[in-house]
Motif scaffolding. Structure first.
Motif, PDB file in Angstrom:
ATOM      1  N   GLY A  41     -14.340  12.209 -70.460  1.00 25.70           N
ATOM      2  CA  GLY A  41     -15.215  12.314 -69.294  1.00 25.70           C
ATOM      3  C   GLY A  41     -14.652  13.143 -68.162  1.00 25.70           C
ATOM      4  O   GLY A  41     -15.202  13.147 -67.061  1.00 25.70           O
ATOM      5  N   VAL A  42     -13.558  13.873 -68.399  1.00 26.58           N
ATOM      6  CA  VAL A  42     -12.941  14.671 -67.338  1.00 26.58           C
ATOM      7  C   VAL A  42     -13.573  16.060 -67.281  1.00 26.58           C
ATOM      8  O   VAL A  42     -13.658  16.745 -68.301  1.00 26.58           O
ATOM      9  CB  VAL A  42     -11.412  14.791 -67.540  1.00 26.58           C
ATOM     10  CG1 VAL A  42     -10.792  15.687 -66.479  1.00 26.58           C
ATOM     11  CG2 VAL A  42     -10.755  13.425 -67.525  1.00 26.58           C
ATOM     12  N   ARG A  43     -14.012  16.436 -66.098  1.00 28.41           N
ATOM     13  CA  ARG A  43     -14.546  17.775 -65.852  1.00 28.41           C
ATOM     14  C   ARG A  43     -13.918  18.301 -64.559  1.00 28.41           C
ATOM     15  O   ARG A  43     -13.371  17.544 -63.775  1.00 28.41           O
ATOM     16  CB  ARG A  43     -16.072  17.758 -65.712  1.00 28.41           C
ATOM     17  CG  ARG A  43     -16.806  17.240 -66.951  1.00 28.41           C
ATOM     18  CD  ARG A  43     -16.632  18.156 -68.157  1.00 28.41           C
ATOM     19  NE  ARG A  43     -17.431  17.756 -69.276  1.00 28.41           N
ATOM     20  CZ  ARG A  43     -17.069  16.889 -70.226  1.00 28.41           C
ATOM     21  NH1 ARG A  43     -15.895  16.291 -70.168  1.00 28.41           N
ATOM     22  NH2 ARG A  43     -17.870  16.606 -71.230  1.00 28.41           N
ATOM     23  N   THR A  44     -14.040  19.612 -64.333  1.00 28.54           N
ATOM     24  CA  THR A  44     -13.372  20.235 -63.196  1.00 28.54           C
ATOM     25  C   THR A  44     -14.323  21.116 -62.396  1.00 28.54           C
ATOM     26  O   THR A  44     -15.085  21.896 -62.968  1.00 28.54           O
ATOM     27  CB  THR A  44     -12.186  21.097 -63.696  1.00 28.54           C
ATOM     28  OG1 THR A  44     -11.313  20.264 -64.460  1.00 28.54           O
ATOM     29  CG2 THR A  44     -11.419  21.695 -62.543  1.00 28.54           C
ATOM     30  N   PHE A  45     -14.245  20.977 -61.083  1.00 37.66           N
ATOM     31  CA  PHE A  45     -14.896  21.886 -60.152  1.00 37.66           C
ATOM     32  C   PHE A  45     -13.813  22.836 -59.639  1.00 37.66           C
ATOM     33  O   PHE A  45     -12.790  22.381 -59.130  1.00 37.66           O
ATOM     34  CB  PHE A  45     -15.488  21.135 -58.960  1.00 37.66           C
ATOM     35  CG  PHE A  45     -16.699  20.306 -59.286  1.00 37.66           C
ATOM     36  CD1 PHE A  45     -17.965  20.868 -59.276  1.00 37.66           C
ATOM     37  CD2 PHE A  45     -16.566  18.955 -59.567  1.00 37.66           C
ATOM     38  CE1 PHE A  45     -19.087  20.096 -59.557  1.00 37.66           C
ATOM     39  CE2 PHE A  45     -17.676  18.175 -59.844  1.00 37.66           C
ATOM     40  CZ  PHE A  45     -18.942  18.754 -59.841  1.00 37.66           C
ATOM     41  N   THR A  46     -14.025  24.134 -59.765  1.00 39.41           N
ATOM     42  CA  THR A  46     -13.064  25.120 -59.286  1.00 39.41           C
ATOM     43  C   THR A  46     -13.599  25.746 -57.998  1.00 39.41           C
ATOM     44  O   THR A  46     -14.792  26.046 -57.898  1.00 39.41           O
ATOM     45  CB  THR A  46     -12.841  26.218 -60.342  1.00 39.41           C
ATOM     46  OG1 THR A  46     -12.411  25.588 -61.556  1.00 39.41           O
ATOM     47  CG2 THR A  46     -11.776  27.206 -59.910  1.00 39.41           C
ATOM     48  N   LYS A  80      -6.601  31.828 -52.494  1.00 42.11           N
ATOM     49  CA  LYS A  80      -6.142  31.065 -53.664  1.00 42.11           C
ATOM     50  C   LYS A  80      -7.238  30.109 -54.129  1.00 42.11           C
ATOM     51  O   LYS A  80      -8.146  29.753 -53.397  1.00 42.11           O
ATOM     52  CB  LYS A  80      -4.870  30.279 -53.351  1.00 42.11           C
ATOM     53  CG  LYS A  80      -3.702  31.152 -52.968  1.00 42.11           C
ATOM     54  CD  LYS A  80      -3.290  32.021 -54.125  1.00 42.11           C
ATOM     55  CE  LYS A  80      -2.111  32.904 -53.753  1.00 42.11           C
ATOM     56  NZ  LYS A  80      -1.717  33.788 -54.812  1.00 42.11           N
ATOM     57  N   THR A  81      -7.109  29.672 -55.390  1.00 37.75           N
ATOM     58  CA  THR A  81      -8.077  28.740 -55.965  1.00 37.75           C
ATOM     59  C   THR A  81      -7.459  27.354 -56.120  1.00 37.75           C
ATOM     60  O   THR A  81      -6.243  27.201 -56.132  1.00 37.75           O
ATOM     61  CB  THR A  81      -8.575  29.219 -57.339  1.00 37.75           C
ATOM     62  OG1 THR A  81      -7.468  29.307 -58.222  1.00 37.75           O
ATOM     63  CG2 THR A  81      -9.264  30.564 -57.240  1.00 37.75           C
TER      64      THR A  81
END
Length: 130
Positions: A41-46, A80-81
């Protein structure tokens, strides 16, 4: 003399307020799609700091305990991100419709992020095949 001092003060206040951190997300929605019960269930917002001042993510809060966000530690330098991870409890079958709110020192201090999708019932593979 007072006029010169006033102009100088206004100049420095103007410069100080002009320099800002700005946060720009690649996307403000993560779509899980149709996923299996109990899957990752892990997702990422960049995001990117598009401003000219360091960005500080002060807090990230979710609308319920089924969604656990993780904010980056430390400052994000201009240009930077960074990433905000979100872990959703995938042992809850049915639709996903949640909001995670990011609080920062950016020119837009609060940003809502959405997650959506559908978790199949424990042994239901038919929805994945559609």
């Amino acid at each position: 003399m007072k006029n010169l001092m006033m102009v100088t003060i206004l100049f420095f206040v103007g410069i100080a307020t002009y320099a800002q951190a700005k946060i720009k997300f690649d996307s403000d929605v993560v779509d899980y799609g149709n996923i299996e019960y109990g899957s990752d269930g892990v997702r990422t917002f960049t995001f990117t700091n598009t401003g000219d001042k360091p960005l500080i993510i002060k807090d990230v809060k979710s609308t319920c305990g089924c969604t656990v966000p993780k904010k980056p530690e430390g400052e994000i330098a201009p240009g930077k991100t960074g990433e905000i991870q979100v872990k959703y409890d995938t042992k809850r079958p049915g639709p996903i419709r949640k909001t995670v709110t990011v609080y920062s020192n950016a020119d837009t201090p609060t940003v809502p992020l959405k997650i959506k999708g559908y978790i199949n019932k424990k042994d239901d593979k038919s929805v994945l095949e559609q």
